[in-house]
Design an enzyme around this catalytic site. Structure first.
Site, short mmCIF file in Angstrom:
data_model
loop_
_atom_site.label_atom_id
_atom_site.label_comp_id
_atom_site.label_asym_id
_atom_site.label_seq_id
_atom_site.Cartn_x
_atom_site.Cartn_y
_atom_site.Cartn_z
CG ASP A 1 4.53 25.70 5.46
OD1 ASP A 1 3.91 24.61 5.46
OD2 ASP A 1 5.70 25.81 5.83
CD1 TRP B 1 -3.54 27.01 13.54
CD2 TRP B 1 -5.01 25.36 13.15
NE1 TRP B 1 -4.78 27.43 13.97
CE2 TRP B 1 -5.69 26.43 13.75
CE3 TRP B 1 -5.72 24.21 12.81
CZ2 TRP B 1 -7.06 26.40 14.03
CZ3 TRP B 1 -7.07 24.16 13.09
CH2 TRP B 1 -7.73 25.25 13.70
CB THR C 1 4.97 18.89 -8.72
OG1 THR C 1 6.07 19.67 -8.22
CG2 THR C 1 4.38 19.60 -9.90
CD GLU C 2 7.92 18.87 -5.63
OE1 GLU C 2 7.30 19.92 -5.35
OE2 GLU C 2 8.47 18.67 -6.73
CG ASN C 3 1.90 19.49 -1.52
OD1 ASN C 3 1.47 20.62 -1.74
ND2 ASN C 3 2.90 19.28 -0.66
NE ARG D 1 7.57 27.97 3.85
CZ ARG D 1 7.90 26.91 3.17
NH1 ARG D 1 8.74 27.01 2.18
NH2 ARG D 1 7.42 25.71 3.46
C1 FPP Z 1 1.01 23.48 3.53
O1 FPP Z 1 0.86 23.24 4.91
C2 FPP Z 1 -0.29 23.60 2.92
C3 FPP Z 1 -0.76 22.85 1.91
C4 FPP Z 1 0.02 21.76 1.27
C5 FPP Z 1 -2.12 23.04 1.39
C6 FPP Z 1 -2.55 24.48 1.23
C7 FPP Z 1 -3.95 24.46 0.88
C8 FPP Z 1 -4.89 25.25 1.41
C9 FPP Z 1 -4.62 26.36 2.36
C10 FPP Z 1 -6.28 25.02 0.98
C11 FPP Z 1 -6.91 26.19 0.32
C12 FPP Z 1 -6.61 26.43 -1.04
C13 FPP Z 1 -7.55 26.64 -1.99
C14 FPP Z 1 -7.14 27.13 -3.30
C15 FPP Z 1 -8.97 26.39 -1.74
P1 FPP Z 1 1.40 21.88 5.50
O2 FPP Z 1 0.32 20.87 5.41
O3 FPP Z 1 2.67 21.50 4.81
O4 FPP Z 1 1.67 22.26 6.99
P2 FPP Z 1 2.82 21.67 7.93
O5 FPP Z 1 4.12 22.16 7.35
O6 FPP Z 1 2.51 22.29 9.26
O7 FPP Z 1 2.69 20.19 7.92
#
Ligand code: FPP
Length: 250
Positions: free
Chosen positions: A30, A35, A76-78, A198
């Protein structure tokens, strides 16, 4: 800096070779979006950096002797995210899964996917199948990549399969117990996670391994995933090693 309790000092000084290693580690990757935002960059750049960290930490976990690693890559929510962000994530999955075909070979990593892969494009589904096929005879760390994964979906799916088995007479209702449910989850046959890490400072489970994490130790770290380093993984292992796991006993 990790957020943990009274054993902070002891955990920091414990040599890595003396720690009790968890068999199964889960990671909620996460903080990619934050970032990127902090740097005035599009969210997809955060995911790109996060993907590099995923590869590095996966290899490291295998090197230190973790037997099962489950990473939460896409829930599933993404799908609710803006189209361009979802599109960028799909492209990242495509390129990393192409690389993974050869990339994890040297480390003997067994790649598996948990979640409903039918939600992905045929090309991506093919890559997932190929990754599993090519790695099936390896005997190193099992890497579960959770994609289009949601724990509630996983449990509902298991309940439906069990109902169908009862209906067909393959099993009797009296045989339904916790083990049978576990055996119908995507993670069937694997140990429950001992530790879930996490990063990004959020205190949430976000529909990740709900059934499997009944007795899991959680370590929340105040680092965004693209900043997460091997030393942070070490720190999480040390903190875990200091925990007193009682499983409801005394
Ligand atoms: C959550 O951070 C992250 C994700 C929904 C995507 C995670 C995917 C990767 C790290 C890509 C690599 C994976 C593979 C298998 C190649 P967020 O976007 O929710 O961050 P935020 O909470 O700061 O908005």
């Amino acid at each position: 800096m990790a957020l943990f309790g009274k054993n902070k000092k002891a955990a920091e000084t414990l040599p890595l070779e003396d720690i009790i290693l968890p068999k199964h580690v889960g990671i909620i990757m996460d903080g990619n979006g934050r970032w990127a935002k902090k740097r005035g960059l599009p969210r997809k750049v955060g995911h790109r950096e996060g993907a590099k960290v995923f590869r590095e930490i996966t290899r490291y976990a295998s090197k230190v002797g973790i037997k099962h690693l489950t990473v939460y890559a896409f829930s599933t929510e993404n799908w609710k995210r803006p189209e361009d962000e979802v599109g960028a994530l799909m492209k990242l999955f495509q390129s990393y899964l192409e690389e993974a075909l050869t990339d994890f070979k040297d480390d003997d990593i067994v790649v598996r996917f948990i979640g409903d892969r039918t939600g992905f494009s045929p090309g991506l589904q093919k890559l997932m199948d190929e990754n599993e096929e090519i790695a099936k005879d390896r005997d190193g760390m099992v890497l579960n990549i959770a994609m289009n994964y949601g724990s509630r979906d996983e449990i509902v799916r298991a309940v439906k399969i069990i109902c169908a088995e009862v209906k067909s007479g393959r099993i009797d209702e009296s045989e339904i117990d916790a083990k049978l449910v576990s055996d119908h989850l995507y993670t069937a046959g694997q140990p429950d996670p001992d530790l879930i890490i996490r990063p990004s400072g959020e205190y949430r489970i976000s529909n990740f391994l709900l059934w499997q994490s009944a007795y899991t130790e959680f370590v929340i770290m105040n680092k965004l995933w693209p900043d997460f380093q091997k030393s942070d993984f070490d720190e999480a292992l040390r903190i875990y090693s200091q925990r007193n796991r009682r499983y409801g006993g005394v």
